[in-house]
Design a protein around this motif. Sequence first.
Motif, PDB file in Angstrom:
ATOM      1  N   LEU A  39       0.837  -1.207   0.000  1.00 33.95           N
ATOM      2  CA  LEU A  39       0.000   0.000   0.000  1.00 33.95           C
ATOM      3  C   LEU A  39       0.870   1.255   0.000  1.00 33.95           C
ATOM      4  N   ARG A  40       1.858   1.260   0.877  1.00 34.70           N
ATOM      5  CA  ARG A  40       2.705   2.444   1.020  1.00 34.70           C
ATOM      6  C   ARG A  40       3.421   2.772  -0.286  1.00 34.70           C
ATOM      7  N   LYS A  41       3.981   1.754  -0.928  1.00 32.11           N
ATOM      8  CA  LYS A  41       4.729   1.976  -2.165  1.00 32.11           C
ATOM      9  C   LYS A  41       3.811   2.426  -3.303  1.00 32.11           C
ATOM     10  N   ALA A  42       2.632   1.815  -3.398  1.00 34.99           N
ATOM     11  CA  ALA A  42       1.699   2.180  -4.469  1.00 34.99           C
ATOM     12  C   ALA A  42       1.205   3.610  -4.305  1.00 34.99           C
ATOM     13  N   ASP A  43       0.869   3.987  -3.077  1.00 33.56           N
ATOM     14  CA  ASP A  43       0.417   5.354  -2.828  1.00 33.56           C
ATOM     15  C   ASP A  43       1.538   6.357  -3.079  1.00 33.56           C
ATOM     16  N   LYS A  44       2.764   5.989  -2.719  1.00 31.48           N
ATOM     17  CA  LYS A  44       3.901   6.875  -2.944  1.00 31.48           C
ATOM     18  C   LYS A  44       4.112   7.104  -4.439  1.00 31.48           C
ATOM     19  N   GLN A  45       3.964   6.059  -5.232  1.00 29.02           N
ATOM     20  CA  GLN A  45       4.125   6.197  -6.681  1.00 29.02           C
ATOM     21  C   GLN A  45       3.049   7.097  -7.268  1.00 29.02           C
ATOM     22  N   ARG A  46       1.799   6.905  -6.842  1.00 31.44           N
ATOM     23  CA  ARG A  46       0.711   7.736  -7.347  1.00 31.44           C
ATOM     24  C   ARG A  46       0.893   9.192  -6.928  1.00 31.44           C
ATOM     25  N   ALA A  47       1.310   9.390  -5.689  1.00 34.40           N
ATOM     26  CA  ALA A  47       1.531  10.750  -5.206  1.00 34.40           C
ATOM     27  C   ALA A  47       2.661  11.426  -5.977  1.00 34.40           C
ATOM     28  N   SER A  48       3.750  10.699  -6.222  1.00 32.32           N
ATOM     29  CA  SER A  48       4.890  11.260  -6.948  1.00 32.32           C
ATOM     30  C   SER A  48       4.487  11.664  -8.355  1.00 32.32           C
ATOM     31  N   TYR A  49       3.715  10.816  -9.006  1.00 32.04           N
ATOM     32  CA  TYR A  49       3.246  11.097 -10.371  1.00 32.04           C
ATOM     33  C   TYR A  49       2.366  12.344 -10.375  1.00 32.04           C
ATOM     34  N   TYR A  50       1.386  12.384  -9.481  1.00 36.50           N
ATOM     35  CA  TYR A  50       0.448  13.510  -9.441  1.00 36.50           C
ATOM     36  C   TYR A  50       1.163  14.805  -9.066  1.00 36.50           C
ATOM     37  N   ASN A  51       1.965  14.763  -8.027  1.00 39.04           N
ATOM     38  CA  ASN A  51       2.636  15.977  -7.553  1.00 39.04           C
ATOM     39  C   ASN A  51       3.617  16.522  -8.580  1.00 39.04           C
ATOM     40  N   TYR A  52       4.139  15.657  -9.428  1.00 43.84           N
ATOM     41  CA  TYR A  52       5.102  16.073 -10.436  1.00 43.84           C
ATOM     42  C   TYR A  52       4.430  16.729 -11.627  1.00 43.84           C
ATOM     43  N   TYR A  53       3.347  16.122 -12.116  1.00 44.83           N
ATOM     44  CA  TYR A  53       2.722  16.598 -13.339  1.00 44.83           C
ATOM     45  C   TYR A  53       1.606  17.617 -13.107  1.00 44.83           C
ATOM     46  N   ALA A  54       0.971  17.589 -11.961  1.00 41.67           N
ATOM     47  CA  ALA A  54      -0.121  18.524 -11.676  1.00 41.67           C
ATOM     48  C   ALA A  54       0.410  19.688 -10.841  1.00 41.67           C
ATOM     49  N   THR A  55      -0.481  20.616 -10.522  1.00 40.67           N
ATOM     50  CA  THR A  55      -0.065  21.786  -9.745  1.00 40.67           C
ATOM     51  C   THR A  55      -0.545  21.708  -8.302  1.00 40.67           C
ATOM     52  N   GLY A  56      -1.017  20.552  -7.897  1.00 38.45           N
ATOM     53  CA  GLY A  56      -1.486  20.389  -6.534  1.00 38.45           C
ATOM     54  C   GLY A  56      -0.795  19.217  -5.867  1.00 38.45           C
ATOM     55  N   THR A  57      -1.359  18.777  -4.743  1.00 35.66           N
ATOM     56  CA  THR A  57      -0.821  17.658  -3.981  1.00 35.66           C
ATOM     57  C   THR A  57      -1.822  16.514  -3.993  1.00 35.66           C
ATOM     58  N   TRP A  58      -1.359  15.339  -4.358  1.00 34.17           N
ATOM     59  CA  TRP A  58      -2.228  14.165  -4.418  1.00 34.17           C
ATOM     60  C   TRP A  58      -2.885  13.927  -3.065  1.00 34.17           C
ATOM     61  N   GLY A  59      -4.209  13.731  -3.079  1.00 34.30           N
ATOM     62  CA  GLY A  59      -4.942  13.483  -1.847  1.00 34.30           C
ATOM     63  C   GLY A  59      -5.345  14.725  -1.082  1.00 34.30           C
ATOM     64  N   ASP A  60      -4.899  15.901  -1.515  1.00 34.01           N
ATOM     65  CA  ASP A  60      -5.265  17.163  -0.860  1.00 34.01           C
ATOM     66  C   ASP A  60      -6.746  17.444  -1.122  1.00 34.01           C
ATOM     67  N   VAL A  61      -7.493  17.700  -0.070  1.00 32.69           N
ATOM     68  CA  VAL A  61      -8.933  17.916  -0.219  1.00 32.69           C
ATOM     69  C   VAL A  61      -9.262  19.085  -1.140  1.00 32.69           C
ATOM     70  N   ASN A  62      -8.350  20.036  -1.269  1.00 26.53           N
ATOM     71  CA  ASN A  62      -8.603  21.197  -2.112  1.00 26.53           C
ATOM     72  C   ASN A  62      -8.670  20.843  -3.598  1.00 26.53           C
ATOM     73  N   ASN A  63      -8.201  19.666  -3.979  1.00 26.92           N
ATOM     74  CA  ASN A  63      -8.223  19.262  -5.384  1.00 26.92           C
ATOM     75  C   ASN A  63      -9.516  18.557  -5.784  1.00 26.92           C
ATOM     76  N   TYR A  64     -10.366  18.250  -4.802  1.00 27.25           N
ATOM     77  CA  TYR A  64     -11.525  17.405  -5.074  1.00 27.25           C
ATOM     78  C   TYR A  64     -12.815  18.055  -4.586  1.00 27.25           C
ATOM     79  N   ASP A  65     -13.898  17.680  -5.256  1.00 27.77           N
ATOM     80  CA  ASP A  65     -15.221  18.161  -4.848  1.00 27.77           C
ATOM     81  C   ASP A  65     -15.831  17.261  -3.780  1.00 27.77           C
ATOM     82  N   LEU A  66     -15.394  16.014  -3.768  1.00 27.03           N
ATOM     83  CA  LEU A  66     -15.986  15.033  -2.863  1.00 27.03           C
ATOM     84  C   LEU A  66     -14.954  13.971  -2.510  1.00 27.03           C
TER      85      LEU A  66
END
Length: 216
Positions: free
Chosen positions: A155-182
Motif C-alpha cells: 500500500l505504502r509503495k503504491a500510494d507513494k508512486q501515485r503521489a509522486s506522479y500527481y505531484n510532479y505533473y499537476a499543480t497540486g498535492t495528491w490526496g489534498d482535499v482542495n483538489n476534489y469536490d468530494l
Amino acid sequence: MKYQPIITVGRQYGSGGRYVAKLLAEKLDIPFYDKELLAEASRDSGICQELLESYDEKQGKNLLFSLISGAQTRGEPGTMYMDMPLNHKIFLAQFDTIRRLADEGPCVIVGRCADYVLRDHENVLNVFVKAKTEDRIQRVIKYNGADPVKAEEILRKADKQRASYYNYYATGTWGDVNNYDLCVDTGTLGIEGCVDLICKCVEIKKKMIEEKEKEW
C-alpha cells in the motif's frame, strides 16, 4: 445545453476506487476509462500501447510546467511530441486524450491527473476514494492475493508512486482535499454507498448548472 457529467476518480491503493468508478459508470450508463484510456491515447498519439502501459502513472523527469500549459494549443494531434523525452510524450498523449474524451461526452476517468487536466471544465466532478489502512490491507489480501505480511508495504509503495506522479505533473498535492469536490470512504460507506453518494452529487451539480443557465 444538456448537462453531461464528467467524473474523475483519484484513489488510494486498495480503497476499491477503481471498482467504485466502474460501478458508477455502469449506473450512469456512461463510458469508463482506466486502462482503456491507454488504448485511446495510443490511437491518438501513435505511441504503442505497451509503452504507455510501462509508464502508466509513473513519475518522469524534468518536465517543465510550460510544456503542460501550452500542449493543448500547439499543432495537430501527435505532432507536439516529436522532440520530447519519452516520458513527457506519454504524459502529454494521455493529457490530450483525456481532454478529447471529456469534450466528446460524459464519462468516468480513473487517475492520471484527470482532475488537473480538466480543471477548466465546468461539468467535471472530482472525487477521491479513500479508506483506513486496515480496510485497504484486507482488500488487497482478499482481492489482489497480497501476502498479509507485505500488504501494508505494498500500500505504502503504491500510494507513494501515485503521489509522486500527481505531484510532479499537476499543480497540486495528491490526496489534498482542495483538489476534489468530494471525498468518499469505502470502509465507512461501502462500495455501493460511495457510488450512491457520488450519483447524488452528480444530480446536485446538474441542478446547479441548470439553474445558473436559467439566470443567464
